[in-house]
Design an enzyme around this catalytic site. Structure first.
Site, mmCIF file in Angstrom:
data_model
loop_
_atom_site.group_PDB
_atom_site.id
_atom_site.type_symbol
_atom_site.label_atom_id
_atom_site.label_comp_id
_atom_site.label_asym_id
_atom_site.label_seq_id
_atom_site.Cartn_x
_atom_site.Cartn_y
_atom_site.Cartn_z
ATOM 1 N N PHE A 107 -30.441 20.225 34.181
ATOM 2 C CA PHE A 107 -31.414 20.184 35.175
ATOM 3 C C PHE A 107 -32.853 20.709 34.430
ATOM 4 O O PHE A 107 -32.865 21.553 34.007
ATOM 5 C CB PHE A 107 -31.345 20.978 36.477
ATOM 6 N N ASP A 139 -34.862 24.814 27.442
ATOM 7 C CA ASP A 139 -35.436 24.988 28.831
ATOM 8 C C ASP A 139 -35.034 26.390 29.223
ATOM 9 O O ASP A 139 -34.042 26.308 29.730
ATOM 10 C CB ASP A 139 -35.154 23.816 29.607
ATOM 11 N N LYS A 157 -40.856 29.686 36.658
ATOM 12 C CA LYS A 157 -40.281 30.472 37.733
ATOM 13 C C LYS A 157 -40.709 31.983 37.628
ATOM 14 O O LYS A 157 -41.828 32.077 38.359
ATOM 15 C CB LYS A 157 -38.985 30.508 37.599
HETATM 16 C C1 LIG Z 1 -33.727 25.052 33.843
HETATM 17 C C2 LIG Z 1 -34.719 24.421 34.898
HETATM 18 N N1 LIG Z 1 -35.639 23.498 34.263
HETATM 19 C C3 LIG Z 1 -36.744 23.028 35.097
HETATM 20 C C4 LIG Z 1 -36.586 23.226 36.340
HETATM 21 C C5 LIG Z 1 -37.610 22.620 37.308
HETATM 22 O O1 LIG Z 1 -38.767 23.556 37.665
HETATM 23 P P1 LIG Z 1 -39.843 23.219 38.819
HETATM 24 O O2 LIG Z 1 -38.836 22.990 40.060
HETATM 25 O O3 LIG Z 1 -40.566 24.274 38.830
HETATM 26 O O4 LIG Z 1 -40.455 21.972 38.506
HETATM 27 C C6 LIG Z 1 -35.847 24.032 37.310
HETATM 28 C C7 LIG Z 1 -35.770 24.291 38.664
HETATM 29 O O5 LIG Z 1 -34.864 25.053 38.979
HETATM 30 C C8 LIG Z 1 -34.799 24.715 36.298
HETATM 31 O O6 LIG Z 1 -33.878 25.639 36.762
#
Ligand SMILES: Cc1ncc(COP(=O)(O)O)c(C=O)c1O
Length: 405
Positions: free
Chosen positions: A140, A225, A254
């Site tokens: 994700f 990520d 986050k």
């Molecule tokens: C690993 C990871 N990358 C990207 C995102 C996306 O972040 P945002 O919701 O702040 O765009 C998330 C959100 O849960 C995530 O867990």
């Protein structure tokens, strides 16, 4: 305190885009790891706003910075730079592999920048066909069209017309699959050191080392990520620091703002230089208010007291989960690292996580799922031990009720 009683959960169904299914209560106040709803009901927060509230709700030091910076300078745009931006960039550089920073407002935007940078670097340093992005099933990376397409959950990317091209997905933790798919047209391999939304699955040490090696062989960039796994969540500032593997690009969001929206993409000097003035941008990214709060959050999180406390709290939660499982026998596996913990339900309970979460909220606990068969714990890194105990007792009651209903 007088609450706005004209606003209720029904209002959500009337005025909001129907993309979420929020719980029936409306939280109105939080302090540390406790939250109160409109009716005054109190909750223990094991969700932390989805791994965002690393220092709990309304941490006094963050509130103080919010007030001070709020009286001073909120926003100037990137037509000017500002002191908090440069200070936070320097702090992130000092604490990691990075030499250059780009600020944005969400995890998706940081990833969008990372993927664009990886392609731009490959096109300008290698050849114009070096655009393939290798990513993983169940990954994700956010909900912009590029990031959701790199994510490995097709249901989120389908139904919006033609997707960005040249993205290949292979199974996570399967080095042979990466070896078979990677080639000299690959610009980047993108992965979460611990897949969060996809099921709380840590990369194995051998896998991450192997991917790094394959990236080197094919001159592809390793993009990590760390939007969810970063900022102390695993007991180190970033999860890659457990592995002894350095990325070329890392994204963080986050917990970076402790609840205030901010994200960053970190990289090295030589990769950063693939971008020139005007190549990418954002109006709000790097605004002084967000960066001042980010500085305060980073200063508190990146200390031995906070980071060492993560492992202890992990052990407390795991111990309680194991005891609970001796009683109820509903879990088949506990996974994760630090305070990113997944408890997978046994096959016979697969698909039932929402029912459990309903009971959990009723018992006064905020908890997450990852998919439809895993309970996910992402509490504050400084949650007091007695609140862990109370939260686990509430979970115990919720499971008991759910089993006996
Ligand atoms: C690993 C990871 N990358 C990207 C995102 C996306 O972040 P945002 O919701 O702040 O765009 C998330 C959100 O849960 C995530 O867990």
């Amino acid at each position: 305190m007088v609450e706005n009683t004209a606003i209720s959960r029904n209002t959500y169904d009337q005025v909001m885009l129907p993309i979420y299914a929020p719980a029936n209560c409306i939280p109105v106040r939080g302090k540390g790891s406790r939250v109160w709803d409109q009716r005054g009901k109190e909750y223990i927060d094991f969700a932390g706003g989805i791994a965002v509230l690393a220092l709990g709700h309304c941490h006094p030091a963050l509130v103080e910075v919010l007030k001070q910076q709020g009286e001073k300078l909120w926003h100037v745009s990137n037509i000017f730079t500002n002191e908090p931006t440069l200070t936070l960039a320097q702090k992130l550089i000092d604490a990691t592999f990075a030499q250059r920073v780009f600020f944005a407002n969400s995890g998706a935007e940081a990833n969008e920048a990372a993927f664009k940078l990886a392609r731009r670097y490959a096109i300008t340093h290698h050849h114009p066909h070096k655009t393939k992005i290798l990513a993983f099933h169940h990954a994700f990376h956010g909900r912009t069209f590029f990031t959701v397409s790199v994510g490995g959950q097709p249901q989120y990317a389908e139904g919006f017309g033609p997707k960005p091209a040249d993205i290949v997905h292979v199974p996570f933790n399967d080095l042979d699959a990466v070896r078979a798919a990677i080639d000299d047209d690959t610009c980047a391999v993108v992965l979460e050191p611990i897949q969060g939304e996809g099921g709380v699955t840590p990369a194995t040490v051998a896998f991450l080392h192997g991917v790094r090696e394959l990236c080197n062989q094919h001159q592809a960039l390793l993009v990590l990520d760390e939007v969810q796994s970063g900022m102390g969540r695993t007991g180190k500032l970033y999860a890659y620091q457990h592995y002894g593997v350095q990325p070329d690009i890392l994204t963080t969001a986050k917990a970076l703002g402790g609840g205030f929206p901010i994200s960053a993409m970190l990289t090295t000097d030589s990769i950063a230089m693939a971008m020139e003035t005007g190549a990418h941008g954002t109006t709000y990214g790097g605004n002084p208010l967000a960066c001042a709060i980010g500085c305060a959050a980073l200063d508190i999180i990146n200390t031995p007291e906070v980071l060492e406390g993560v492992e202890k709290r992990h052990d407390m939660i795991l111990h309680a989960l194991e005891k609970m499982n001796q009683k109820y026998g509903i879990f088949c596996e506990f996974r994760g690292k630090g305070l990113l913990i997944g408890a997978e339900l046994k096959v016979e309970y697969h698909g039932k996580v929402r029912e459990i979460l309903q009971q959990v909220v009723d018992q006064g606990l905020m908890l997450l799922s990852a998919g439809d068969s895993i309970l996910r714990f992402t509490p504050s890194l400084i949650i007091p031990e007695d609140e862990i105990a109370e939260g686990m007792a509430r979970l115990d009651r919720a499971i008991s009720r759910w089993l006996n209903k």
